[in-house]
Design a protein around this motif. Structure first.
Motif, PDB file in Angstrom:
ATOM      1  N   ALA A   1      -3.113  -7.938   4.901  1.00 24.08           N
ATOM      2  CA  ALA A   1      -2.377  -7.529   6.091  1.00 24.08           C
ATOM      3  C   ALA A   1      -1.658  -8.725   6.714  1.00 24.08           C
ATOM      4  CB  ALA A   1      -3.326  -6.889   7.101  1.00 24.08           C
ATOM      5  N   TYR A   2      -2.304  -9.866   6.735  1.00 20.22           N
ATOM      6  CA  TYR A   2      -1.686 -11.080   7.273  1.00 20.22           C
ATOM      7  C   TYR A   2      -0.434 -11.435   6.478  1.00 20.22           C
ATOM      8  CZ  TYR A   2      -0.792 -16.003   8.124  1.00 20.22           C
ATOM      9  OH  TYR A   2      -0.174 -17.194   8.395  1.00 20.22           O
TER      10      TYR A   2
ATOM     11  N   LEU B   1      -3.683  -9.382  -4.226  1.00 17.60           N
ATOM     12  CA  LEU B   1      -3.581  -8.774  -2.895  1.00 17.60           C
ATOM     13  C   LEU B   1      -2.422  -7.788  -2.753  1.00 17.60           C
ATOM     14  CD1 LEU B   1      -4.278 -11.884  -0.642  1.00 17.60           C
ATOM     15  CD2 LEU B   1      -5.851 -10.049  -1.258  1.00 17.60           C
ATOM     16  N   MET B   2      -1.627  -7.642  -3.786  1.00 13.70           N
ATOM     17  CA  MET B   2      -0.419  -6.838  -3.656  1.00 13.70           C
ATOM     18  C   MET B   2      -0.667  -5.364  -3.326  1.00 13.70           C
ATOM     19  SD  MET B   2       1.678  -9.114  -3.498  1.00 13.70           S
ATOM     20  CE  MET B   2       3.060  -8.051  -3.155  1.00 13.70           C
ATOM     21  N   PRO B   3      -1.725  -4.726  -3.820  1.00 11.45           N
ATOM     22  CA  PRO B   3      -1.938  -3.334  -3.386  1.00 11.45           C
ATOM     23  C   PRO B   3      -2.103  -3.226  -1.866  1.00 11.45           C
ATOM     24  CG  PRO B   3      -3.226  -3.778  -5.351  1.00 11.45           C
ATOM     25  CD  PRO B   3      -2.648  -5.105  -4.891  1.00 11.45           C
TER      26      PRO B   3
ATOM     27  N   ALA C   1       0.497  -1.439   0.751  1.00 13.64           N
ATOM     28  CA  ALA C   1      -0.004  -0.401   1.656  1.00 13.64           C
ATOM     29  C   ALA C   1       0.367  -0.724   3.099  1.00 13.64           C
ATOM     30  CB  ALA C   1      -1.515  -0.257   1.505  1.00 13.64           C
ATOM     31  N   TYR C   2       0.242  -1.970   3.502  1.00 17.39           N
ATOM     32  CA  TYR C   2       0.585  -2.378   4.867  1.00 17.39           C
ATOM     33  C   TYR C   2       2.065  -2.183   5.132  1.00 17.39           C
ATOM     34  CZ  TYR C   2       0.615  -5.226   9.126  1.00 17.39           C
ATOM     35  OH  TYR C   2       0.756  -5.665  10.415  1.00 17.39           O
ATOM     36  N   LEU C   3       2.894  -2.582   4.191  1.00 23.34           N
ATOM     37  CA  LEU C   3       4.338  -2.419   4.363  1.00 23.34           C
ATOM     38  C   LEU C   3       4.724  -0.945   4.438  1.00 23.34           C
ATOM     39  CD1 LEU C   3       5.653  -5.231   1.988  1.00 23.34           C
ATOM     40  CD2 LEU C   3       5.596  -5.260   4.494  1.00 23.34           C
ATOM     41  N   VAL C   4       4.113  -0.119   3.624  1.00 23.40           N
ATOM     42  CA  VAL C   4       4.393   1.320   3.660  1.00 23.40           C
ATOM     43  C   VAL C   4       3.937   1.907   4.990  1.00 23.40           C
ATOM     44  CG1 VAL C   4       3.776   3.548   2.639  1.00 23.40           C
ATOM     45  CG2 VAL C   4       4.383   1.632   1.158  1.00 23.40           C
TER      46      VAL C   4
END
Length: 48
Positions: free
Chosen positions: A3-4, A26-28, A32-35
Motif C-alpha cells: 500500500a505504501y 508485492l505487485m498483487p 489491488a491498491y491502485l484499483v
C-alpha cells in the motif's frame, strides 16, 4: 508495504515499472491498491 509503494506511485515519487522491477513479490497488493483507488491508469507494463 504494498500500500505504501502504491501510494508513492500515485504521488508520483515512483514509477510503476520501477516498483515492479524492484519488488515483484508485492505487485498483487500494489495492483489491488491502485484499483481500489481508481488509479488503474498508473498500471503499466512497459520496461523500467
Amino acid at each position: 508495504m504494498a500500500a505504501y509503494l502504491a501510494q508513492r506511485i500515485i504521488d508520483g515519487a515512483y514509477k510503476y515499472d520501477y516498483v515492479a522491477t524492484k519488488r515483484p513479490d508485492l505487485m498483487p497488493g500494489v495492483d489491488a491498491y491502485l484499483v481500489d483507488n481508481n488509479r488503474t491508469d498508473l498500471i503499466t507494463s512497459g520496461s523500467a
